[in-house]
Design a protein around this motif. Structure first.
Motif, PDB file in Angstrom:
ATOM      1  N   ALA A 217      38.586  39.684  35.961  1.00 12.57           N
ATOM      2  CA  ALA A 217      37.875  40.419  37.020  1.00 12.57           C
ATOM      3  C   ALA A 217      36.398  40.550  36.658  1.00 12.57           C
ATOM      4  N   PHE A 228      38.416  42.915  45.244  1.00 13.37           N
ATOM      5  CA  PHE A 228      39.520  42.645  44.331  1.00 13.37           C
ATOM      6  C   PHE A 228      40.821  43.239  44.855  1.00 13.37           C
ATOM      7  N   THR A 230      44.346  44.771  43.857  1.00  6.17           N
ATOM      8  CA  THR A 230      44.991  45.397  42.696  1.00  6.17           C
ATOM      9  C   THR A 230      46.236  46.124  43.186  1.00  6.17           C
TER      10      THR A 230
END
Ligand code: COA
Ligand code: ZN
Length: 310
Positions: A217, A228, A230
């Motif tokens: 990341a 991102f 997650t």
């Protein structure tokens, strides 16, 4: 001013899809609410796939219709064929995501189509979505390694990205589906993509199989990636990709970004509470790499309180 990073929570989709214990609609919505309370505003919420293939997604429509605060929160639904698209639209989805794997074998294992057919199907779905005013995110999955065919050339990812963008996809998310990437490789791939199209249209979807998701990341962040995926507690894994382990834990990435001065809008203490909800729902201990530190902090606070009370 701090730079913003979008955290797209995939816990109730990628996170739960491999979990054997079925989480009912109320449970899934409770987890969403706990995450929203922590400040999460982006979710990949459920996939409209065959419940025979993924039993955990059997209540996708019911969950989707009940998602909280739909005017404010950005939800997307994963669809892997036209039937899934129809079902997602019917349930009120405004953004759909698709997963195009880089190899024939992975597409066949996942959706029973070779790469060329999968590309055609997703091209068609993106076209329909454009006509319907629906947003689209195309995942290039197994972009950094395939469980069946091994290394994936950067050119393949570039080619599939171009095809999905030509079809009209709004955003592209690059997925390390089995967590086989290393930071140097991640950096090279995102540098190539960002140079061609600009970093702004890309997201990164990372798995933590070999403890490198956080460094991957950071590598993507260095190339300008600001979105991102997650999963709370590090839940996750693809049932059709042998060796895939959990996603990068939301709390680990948010903690790193907040500490490093990025703006996520998410509160780590709130995520601790969301992890507890997720643990209760799946009936097992969860938590990213930050968990041990959390536990030691709590122990220290409890000891200090006990001493003060003596
Ligand atoms: N939602 C619900 N049911 C679906 C469906 C969808 N999107 N797509 C197909 N089905 C049903 C069909 O109606 C049919 O049902 P029936 O047996 O009761 O008649 C059955 O699934 C088989 O349909 P078919 O079109 O032949 O699909 P398939 O057997 O080739 O399977 C998928 C393809 C995509 C449906 C299936 O492999 C799947 O859902 N995979 C999920 C993959 C996944 O979630 N991966 C993790 C995330 S990337
Ligand atoms: Zn994944």
């Amino acid at each position: 001013m701090a730079e913003k990073v979008v955290i797209n929570e995939v816990g109730i989709r990628d996170g739960l899809q491999i979990q054997p214990k079925f989480v009912d609609t109320q449970g899934k919505l409770e987890l969403c609410r706990a995450l929203i309370d922590a400040g999460v505003t982006w979710f990949e919420a459920m996939s409209f796939v065959s419940p025979k293939a993924v039993p955990q997604m059997a209540n996708a429509a019911e969950v989707y219709k009940g998602l909280p605060d739909q005017d404010r929160i950005n939800y997307s639904a994963l669809v892997l064929n036209e039937k899934g698209y129809d079902r997602a639209i019917e349930a009120g989805a405004k953004v759909v995501a698709m997963a195009l794997a880089t190899t024939d074998k992975m597409n066949e294992a996942n959706i029973r189509m070779p790469l060329r057919t999968a590309t055609d199907v997703f091209t068609k779905i993106i076209g329909r979505a454009k006509d319907d005013g629906i947003g689209t995110r195309a995942y290039i999955s197994t972009a950094l390694g395939c469980p069946f065919e091994g290394d994936v050339p950067v050119e393949t990812v570039v080619d599939l990205t171009a095809k999905m963008l030509d079809a009209g996809a709004d955003r592209i998310s690059i997925a390390d589906t089995i967590g086989s990437a290393n930071p140097a490789q991640t950096q090279r791939l995102f540098a190539t993509l960002a140079e061609k199209w600009g970093a702004g249209i890309f997201g990164a979807h990372l798995h933590d199989t070999r403890a490198l998701a956080l460094t991957n990341a950071w590598a993507a962040l260095g190339e300008g990636i600001r979105e991102f995926d997650t999963s709370i507690g590090g839940l996750g894994g693809c049932p059709f990709a042998p060796g895939a382990a959990g996603n990068l834990a939301t709390e680990d990435l948010v903690f790193m970004l907040n500490e490093a001065g990025y703006e996520t809008g998410i509160d780590v203490a709130g995520l601790r509470r969301a992890v507890a909800v997720a643990e209760r729902l799946v009936g097992m201990p969860l938590g990213g790499r930050i968990t041990k530190w959390w536990v030691s902090q709590e122990r220290r606070t409890a000891q200090a309180a006990a001493q003060a009370a003596e």
